[in-house]
Scaffold this motif. Structure first.
Motif, PDB file in Angstrom:
ATOM      1  N   TYR A  43       8.058   4.711 -41.261  1.00  0.00           N
ATOM      2  CA  TYR A  43       8.204   3.779 -40.141  1.00  0.00           C
ATOM      3  C   TYR A  43       9.175   4.357 -39.096  1.00  0.00           C
ATOM      4  O   TYR A  43       8.880   4.381 -37.897  1.00  0.00           O
ATOM      5  N   ARG A  56       0.049  -4.726 -43.017  1.00  0.00           N
ATOM      6  CA  ARG A  56       1.447  -4.262 -42.982  1.00  0.00           C
ATOM      7  C   ARG A  56       1.623  -3.238 -41.849  1.00  0.00           C
ATOM      8  O   ARG A  56       2.667  -3.167 -41.204  1.00  0.00           O
ATOM      9  N   ASN A  82       4.173   2.446 -42.338  1.00  0.00           N
ATOM     10  CA  ASN A  82       4.599   1.055 -42.119  1.00  0.00           C
ATOM     11  C   ASN A  82       5.973   0.734 -42.688  1.00  0.00           C
ATOM     12  O   ASN A  82       6.485  -0.354 -42.466  1.00  0.00           O
ATOM     13  N   SER A  83       6.576   1.667 -43.429  1.00  0.00           N
ATOM     14  CA  SER A  83       7.800   1.318 -44.168  1.00  0.00           C
ATOM     15  C   SER A  83       8.767   2.499 -44.204  1.00  0.00           C
ATOM     16  O   SER A  83       8.334   3.662 -44.171  1.00  0.00           O
ATOM     17  N   ALA A  95       4.188  -3.453 -38.619  1.00  0.00           N
ATOM     18  CA  ALA A  95       5.067  -2.336 -38.220  1.00  0.00           C
ATOM     19  C   ALA A  95       4.891  -2.018 -36.740  1.00  0.00           C
ATOM     20  O   ALA A  95       5.876  -1.760 -36.030  1.00  0.00           O
ATOM     21  N   THR A 148      15.443   2.234 -48.387  1.00  0.00           N
ATOM     22  CA  THR A 148      14.052   1.877 -48.064  1.00  0.00           C
ATOM     23  C   THR A 148      13.506   0.991 -49.188  1.00  0.00           C
ATOM     24  O   THR A 148      14.232   0.629 -50.103  1.00  0.00           O
ATOM     25  N   ASN A 149      12.199   0.744 -49.144  1.00  0.00           N
ATOM     26  CA  ASN A 149      11.571  -0.047 -50.221  1.00  0.00           C
ATOM     27  C   ASN A 149      11.286   0.774 -51.482  1.00  0.00           C
ATOM     28  O   ASN A 149      10.881   0.224 -52.505  1.00  0.00           O
TER      29      ASN A 149
END
Ligand SMILES: NC(=O)c1ccc[n+]([C@@H]2O[C@H](COP(=O)([O-])OP(=O)(O)OC[C@H]3O[C@@H](n4cnc5c(N)ncnc54)[C@H](OP(=O)(O)O)[C@@H]3O)[C@@H](O)[C@H]2O)c1
Length: 329
Positions: free
Chosen positions: A30, A52, A25-26, A56, A229-230
């Motif tokens: 992703y 989440r 999702n990230s 996405a 990214t996160n």
């Protein structure tokens, strides 16, 4: 121009390929999911938050109508969740062609997984070790990813996402087991490095065992360089430090490549027909931190077969997942 020049347009047609991507999702997961779907793959998105994951999916659907996306709950910090996810996937799909062990956390304060492992190695390595073992039969039954001949499929692939920071890792496997002593000695960057070194020990040892077994599955490792990214925000968030969070964001804005570029080594390791098994793929540009993907080298310690065997045996004991593979020749 850095590296091979390889980019998303070089990804082969993936129609008929079924992939599992963790942490889909990230960030890197992703972007890898979007790219695989854009070329026709079915992607099972292993996400710890289904909502989440659903967000996405809508965002990927804005970018491409291709491929099939299937969000399923997966918390790699809980071996029961890993087992449930694997059961669901094995029941839903007759064969798997690709597994991308991507999900990860970096430099967070000390924490333990549901099973008591130090969290970073617990999620980044232990959870993925259990997951891969539980999906191996499906991977062996898969038709594989497109091979070098246009009309042939090559072996199925397992791609494990490591980091250049594997160089900060050590072989203190006792520290994986958590507890007060480990918590007191905890250094968050050493633990992250240990988890990323473990990713390499695992990816290389898995490939040696698959090759020894003559299995129609091969294993690869990759790293994204430095990608925006996160990942970098998680530690500062957990510390509740706004200043550190802003500093990380500023560093990302100045020095990191976009997440889509950071996902290219993963997608290359997953689909490029010129790989045979056991390679480490990373960006070919400035200090290996950005640029087009190419086969690269990991440090000397990561090639230590004795350490890899020890980690493998301990991982089987930690997870209760025994691989149906012979010891590597
Ligand atoms: N970005 C870089 O510069 C960089 C450099 C070297 C290596 N890497 C590696 O790249 C991989 C992907 O990281 P990223 O940069 O894309 O970071 P990211 O944007 O933070 O994505 C990490 C993903 O992992 C998931 N995740 C975290 N803990 C999980 C758990 N317990 N169970 C299941 N999923 C979990 C996250 O889910 P949530 O969204 O729910 O938190 C997210 O989907 C990691 O293995 C990382 O070590 C990244």
């Amino acid at each position: 121009m850095f590296g091979s020049g390889w980019n998303e347009t070089d990804v082969p047609d993936l129609d008929g390929v079924t992939a599992v991507v963790t942490g889909a999702n990230s960030g890197i997961g992703y972007e890898a999911t979007r790219t695989l779907a854009d070329h026709g793959a079915t992607v099972v998105m292993g996400c710890r938050s289904v909502s989440r994951g659903a967000d996405a999916v809508s965002s990927i659907r804005d970018a491409t109508p291709s491929g099939t996306l299937d969000v399923r709950e997966l918390d790699l910090a809980d071996l029961d969740s890993v087992a449930s996810f694997a059961t669901v996937v094995n029941e839903a799909y007759d064969g798997l062609d690709l597994l991308v062990n991507n999900a990860g956390v970096m430099a967070i304060p000390y924490e333990e997984t549901a099973d008591g492992f130090e969290y970073q190695v617990g999620v980044n390595h232990v959870g993925h070790f259990a997951l891969t073992g539980r999906l191996l039969e499906g991977l062996r039954a898969g038709a594989g990813v497109p091979g070098s001949a246009a009309d042939a499929r090559g072996p199925s692939r397992v791609v494990t996402v490591s980091s250049a920071l594997h160089e900060r890792g050590d072989t203190d496997f006792d520290a994986v087991e958590g507890g007060d002593g480990v918590a007191n000695d905890y250094d968050r960057w050493t633990a992250y490095g240990r988890s990323k070194l473990a990713n390499l020990f695992f990816a290389y040892e898995l490939d040696r065992r698959l090759a020894t077994a003559g299995a129609s599955v091969r294993s690869f490792a990759c790293h994204p360089g430095y990608a925006d990214t996160n990942l970098q925000a998680r530690g500062p968030e957990a510390d509740g430090s706004r200043v550190k969070r802003l500093a990380m964001r500023a560093a990302n804005a100045l020095f990191a490549q976009p997440a889509a570029a950071g996902a290219l080594p993963t997608v290359y390791a997953a689909t490029a027909p010129d790989l045979s098994g056991g390679e480490f793929v990373g960006p070919g540009g400035l200090f290996g931190m950005r640029g087009a993907p190419e086969v690269t080298e990991s440090n000397e310690l990561s090639l230590d077969r004795e350490a890899a065997t020890e980690l493998w045996e301990r991982s089987e004991a930690w997870t209760g997942v025994a691989y149906d593979l012979p010891e590597a020749r």
